[in-house]
Motif scaffolding. Structure first.
Motif, PDB file in Angstrom:
ATOM      1  N   PHE A   1       0.833  -1.136  -0.047  1.00 23.93           N
ATOM      2  CA  PHE A   1      -0.020   0.005   0.020  1.00 23.93           C
ATOM      3  C   PHE A   1       0.841   1.297   0.059  1.00 23.93           C
ATOM      4  CE2 PHE A   1      -2.427   3.330   2.346  1.00 23.93           C
ATOM      5  CZ  PHE A   1      -3.554   3.363   1.229  1.00 23.93           C
ATOM      6  N   LEU A   2       2.099   1.396   0.710  1.00 23.13           N
ATOM      7  CA  LEU A   2       2.793   2.657   0.759  1.00 23.13           C
ATOM      8  C   LEU A   2       3.563   2.646  -0.619  1.00 23.13           C
ATOM      9  CD1 LEU A   2       4.331   2.115   4.363  1.00 23.13           C
ATOM     10  CD2 LEU A   2       2.808   3.787   3.570  1.00 23.13           C
ATOM     11  N   ALA A   3       3.910   1.579  -1.235  1.00 27.07           N
ATOM     12  CA  ALA A   3       4.678   1.889  -2.345  1.00 27.07           C
ATOM     13  C   ALA A   3       3.589   2.125  -3.812  1.00 27.07           C
ATOM     14  CB  ALA A   3       5.119   0.070  -2.701  1.00 27.07           C
ATOM     15  N   LEU A   4       2.327   1.737  -3.394  1.00 29.05           N
ATOM     16  CA  LEU A   4       1.340   2.304  -4.355  1.00 29.05           C
ATOM     17  C   LEU A   4       0.876   3.673  -4.140  1.00 29.05           C
ATOM     18  CD1 LEU A   4      -0.821  -0.798  -4.589  1.00 29.05           C
ATOM     19  CD2 LEU A   4       0.672  -0.121  -6.217  1.00 29.05           C
ATOM     20  N   VAL A   5       0.788   4.105  -2.753  1.00 28.40           N
ATOM     21  CA  VAL A   5       0.544   5.590  -2.471  1.00 28.40           C
ATOM     22  C   VAL A   5       1.514   6.389  -2.903  1.00 28.40           C
ATOM     23  CG1 VAL A   5       0.404   7.081  -0.529  1.00 28.40           C
ATOM     24  CG2 VAL A   5      -1.133   5.164  -0.604  1.00 28.40           C
ATOM     25  N   SER A   6       2.765   6.022  -2.900  1.00 25.99           N
ATOM     26  CA  SER A   6       3.875   6.953  -3.173  1.00 25.99           C
ATOM     27  C   SER A   6       4.295   6.721  -4.769  1.00 25.99           C
ATOM     28  CB  SER A   6       5.258   6.868  -2.468  1.00 25.99           C
ATOM     29  OG  SER A   6       5.496   5.443  -2.262  1.00 25.99           O
ATOM     30  N   TYR A   7       3.527   6.200  -5.569  1.00 30.27           N
ATOM     31  CA  TYR A   7       3.868   5.770  -6.868  1.00 30.27           C
ATOM     32  C   TYR A   7       3.865   7.365  -7.660  1.00 30.27           C
ATOM     33  CZ  TYR A   7       3.105   4.964 -11.709  1.00 30.27           C
ATOM     34  OH  TYR A   7       3.476   5.217 -13.272  1.00 30.27           O
ATOM     35  N   GLU A   8       5.066   7.642  -8.384  1.00 27.82           N
ATOM     36  CA  GLU A   8       5.256   8.667  -9.185  1.00 27.82           C
ATOM     37  C   GLU A   8       5.685   8.252 -10.533  1.00 27.82           C
ATOM     38  OE1 GLU A   8       7.618  11.842  -7.895  1.00 27.82           O
ATOM     39  OE2 GLU A   8       7.049  11.804  -5.976  1.00 27.82           O
ATOM     40  N   ALA A   9       4.823   8.872 -11.772  1.00 29.88           N
ATOM     41  CA  ALA A   9       5.346   8.401 -13.001  1.00 29.88           C
ATOM     42  C   ALA A   9       6.883   8.760 -13.398  1.00 29.88           C
ATOM     43  CB  ALA A   9       4.498   9.498 -13.996  1.00 29.88           C
TER      44      ALA A   9
END
Length: 190
Positions: free
Chosen positions: A47-55
């Motif tokens: 979840f933390l990896a997905l929330v902090s996703y940046e293109a």
């Protein structure tokens, strides 16, 4: 020869002591509890990896998993990618979020950590899984529908309105298949 009353009182005393001691969990129950906690911890990390996703991390995520060990060997290219990663979990988080978002069902992949936490919670509380399977099926169907709908919007708008992150590869495939079978309008209605 011991007296019968004394033997009987010793026997009763040992029974009371054994009954008052807390019972140990079975090893299989302990293992399932540990596995449930690890599943929920992994869900939080995802979840933390997905929330902090940046293109903008796409260049950093363009690595193989086998190249990660090069961080420890001092490879300057991998170190530079690790230093410039914007994801909260670093280079691993950027690779994981890039894969989960773009190569699966887009932003609907946020349902994965939710399902993992639910399964971990049910395993920890030793609840019946039948109800959870029904809930999980509805969540997955809804996630696929959202992904396909975003893919259909990408096809109708020519890809300029929504990015690939919204539908993922699966949503694009489903919407492309629907639009080829039924046309853009028919796929959008369905």
């Amino acid at each position: 020869m011991p007296q019968p009353n004394r033997v009987q009182s010793e026997l009763n005393k040992s029974r009371r002591t054994a009954a008052s001691m807390p019972k140990r969990e079975k090893p299989s129950a302990r293992k399932s509890s540990i596995l449930a906690i690890l599943t929920m911890a992994l869900a939080v990390l995802i979840f933390l990896a997905l929330v902090s996703y940046e293109a903008s991390d796409e260049a950093n995520a363009d690595m193989r998993v086998t190249d990660l060990y090069k961080v420890f060997t001092g490879d300057p290219l991998v170190r530079a990618k690790a230093d410039t990663a914007h994801n909260w979990l670093g280079l691993v988080g950027s690779m994981l979020s890039e894969f989960l978002i773009k190569s699966t069902i887009g932003y609907s992949i946020f349902s994965l950590p939710i399902l993992m936490i639910l399964f971990g919670w049910y395993a920890l509380r030793k609840k019946d899984y039948r109800r959870l399977f029904v809930i999980a099926n509805y969540i997955l169907i809804f996630a696929f529908l959202i992904s396909a709908s975003c893919g259909m919007l990408r096809i109708i708008s020519g890809g300029s309105w929504l990015g690939m992150e919204w539908s993922g590869v699966v949503g694009d495939f489903l919407s492309l298949t629907l639009s080829q079978l039924l046309g853009k309008i028919g796929g959008a209605i369905l």
